[in-house]
Scaffold this motif. Structure first.
Motif, PDB file in Angstrom:
ATOM      1  N   SER A  99       0.819  -1.215   0.000  1.00  0.00           N
ATOM      2  CA  SER A  99       0.000   0.000   0.000  1.00  0.00           C
ATOM      3  C   SER A  99       0.853   1.267   0.000  1.00  0.00           C
ATOM      4  N   TYR A 100       2.083   1.161   0.499  1.00  0.00           N
ATOM      5  CA  TYR A 100       2.979   2.319   0.525  1.00  0.00           C
ATOM      6  C   TYR A 100       3.305   2.782  -0.892  1.00  0.00           C
ATOM      7  N   ILE A 101       3.477   1.838  -1.807  1.00  0.00           N
ATOM      8  CA  ILE A 101       3.882   2.163  -3.175  1.00  0.00           C
ATOM      9  C   ILE A 101       2.856   3.077  -3.834  1.00  0.00           C
ATOM     10  N   ALA A 102       1.574   2.693  -3.734  1.00  0.00           N
ATOM     11  CA  ALA A 102       0.505   3.496  -4.337  1.00  0.00           C
ATOM     12  C   ALA A 102       0.364   4.849  -3.648  1.00  0.00           C
ATOM     13  N   GLY A 103       0.523   4.866  -2.333  1.00  0.00           N
ATOM     14  CA  GLY A 103       0.398   6.112  -1.584  1.00  0.00           C
ATOM     15  C   GLY A 103       1.439   7.140  -1.983  1.00  0.00           C
ATOM     16  N   PHE A 104       2.675   6.698  -2.167  1.00  0.00           N
ATOM     17  CA  PHE A 104       3.741   7.603  -2.576  1.00  0.00           C
ATOM     18  C   PHE A 104       3.558   8.047  -4.024  1.00  0.00           C
ATOM     19  N   LEU A 105       3.064   7.139  -4.873  1.00  0.00           N
ATOM     20  CA  LEU A 105       2.936   7.440  -6.292  1.00  0.00           C
ATOM     21  C   LEU A 105       1.830   8.455  -6.573  1.00  0.00           C
ATOM     22  N   VAL A 150       0.130  19.479  -2.698  1.00  0.00           N
ATOM     23  CA  VAL A 150       0.130  18.039  -2.934  1.00  0.00           C
ATOM     24  C   VAL A 150       1.494  17.670  -3.475  1.00  0.00           C
ATOM     25  N   THR A 151       2.136  16.708  -2.851  1.00  0.00           N
ATOM     26  CA  THR A 151       3.466  16.323  -3.293  1.00  0.00           C
ATOM     27  C   THR A 151       3.412  15.690  -4.678  1.00  0.00           C
ATOM     28  N   LYS A 152       4.489  15.848  -5.412  1.00  0.00           N
ATOM     29  CA  LYS A 152       4.585  15.213  -6.723  1.00  0.00           C
ATOM     30  C   LYS A 152       4.718  13.700  -6.554  1.00  0.00           C
ATOM     31  N   PRO A 153       4.346  12.930  -7.579  1.00  0.00           N
ATOM     32  CA  PRO A 153       4.484  11.462  -7.485  1.00  0.00           C
ATOM     33  C   PRO A 153       5.913  11.065  -7.127  1.00  0.00           C
ATOM     34  N   ALA A 154       6.041  10.139  -6.190  1.00  0.00           N
ATOM     35  CA  ALA A 154       7.339   9.637  -5.754  1.00  0.00           C
ATOM     36  C   ALA A 154       7.356   8.119  -5.890  1.00  0.00           C
TER      37      ALA A 154
END
Length: 234
Positions: free
Chosen positions: A147-153, A164-168
Motif C-alpha cells: 500500500s505504501y507504493i501506491a500512496g507515494f505514487l 500536494v506532493t509530486k508522485p514519488a
C-alpha cells in the motif's frame, strides 16, 4: 544563494569606497585588469567569478568549486550553528567564502551532500522544474507493505503548506527498508509521507542527486572534489 552580477564601476565604487566617476579615471589610467586584460568598460557586467586586479593586486580571485560530502549523523546542513557541527566545518583547508549547500539534509539524516560556491549550478540542481531525482535509503520502525507504493505514487496533501506532493517512487527492499526517489525537497517530506502510514523513520540516507552518486569509497565525514562528469551531470 543567487549569483552576484553587477557592473564593474559599481563593484569598484563599493570595494574602494570611491565615486563611479573616480572609477572611470582608474580605467582611463589602465589600472584595472579583468580576467587577465586591461579593462576600459565602466558598464562591464561581472559576477563573483570574474578575476579582478587593481594596480596588480587581486580584489577578486574566486574559482568555481564543487564538493561531495558524506554527511554524518548529528551534523547540521548550514554554514553556521551555535550547537551542532556544520557540514562546512568538515571541509578542511578549503576557502569557504561563498560556499553553500545544494540540497540540505536534516540533522540526523546521512549521505550525499553537495557543497559549492557556484550559485547558478546549485539553483539549477534544486529547481523543481529541472526534475532532478533525489534517491534515499529509508529504514522504518514498522513493516512495509504494497500500500505504501501506491500512496507515494499518487502524492499526498500537506495541509500546513496546502500542497500536494509530486508522485514519488517507492521500492520495498525488505520488511523494514525502502528506497524512495522523488524530485522535491519539502520540509521533512519523506518523514511526513511515512508518517501518513504511522511508520516512524529510523534512518534516512541520501544515495544520489541526479546522476551524482555518493562515492562508496568516501568515508563518513569525508569529502572530495566532484569530477567533471559529475559537475556536468553526465
Amino acid at each position: 544563494m543567487r549569483s552576484k552580477r553587477s557592473r564593474l564601476d559599481q563593484f569598484f565604487a563599493q570595494k574602494l569606497q570611491i565615486s563611479k566617476k573616480a572609477v572611470r579615471q582608474l580605467l582611463l589610467d589602465n589600472r584595472i585588469e579583468v580576467d587577465g586584460e586591461i579593462c576600459k568598460s565602466v558598464d562591464l557586467q561581472i559576477d563573483e567569478f570574474t578575476h579582478i586586479r587593481f594596480d596588480g593586486e587581486w580584489l577578486q580571485h574566486h574559482t568555481r568549486q564543487y564538493y561531495m560530502l558524506n554527511k554524518p549523523d548529528g551534523v547540521v546542513s548550514a554554514t553556521k550553528d551555535r550547537i551542532h557541527p556544520t557540514a562546512l566545518s568538515l571541509l578542511d583547508n578549503i576557502d569557504l567564502d561563498l560556499m553553500h549547500i545544494a540540497g540540505r539534509l536534516d540533522l540526523h539524516s546521512t549521505g550525499l551532500l553537495l557543497i559549492t560556491n557556484d550559485s547558478r549550478w546549485s539553483e539549477m540542481l534544486m529547481a523543481p522544474d529541472t526534475k532532478v531525482n533525489k534517491q534515499y535509503l529509508v529504514t522504518l520502525a514498522n513493516p512495509l507493505d504494497e500500500s505504501y507504493i501506491a500512496g507515494f505514487l499518487q502524492g499526498m496533501h500537506f495541509g500546513y503548506e496546502d500542497i500536494v506532493t509530486k508522485p514519488a517512487k517507492l521500492e520495498i527492499l525488505s520488511t523494514f527498508q525502502a528506497r524512495v526517489i522523488l524530485q522535491e525537497g519539502k520540509y521533512h517530506q519523506i518523514k511526513r509521507m511515512f508518517g501518513r502510514f504511522r511508520n516512524p523513520v529510523l534512518a534516512l540516507h541520501r544515495e544520489s542527486i541526479g546522476s551524482i552518486k555518493l562515492d562508496t569509497q568516501l568515508e563518513c565525514g569525508k569529502f572530495r572534489h566532484l569530477t567533471e562528469e559529475e559537475i556536468l551531470m553526465k
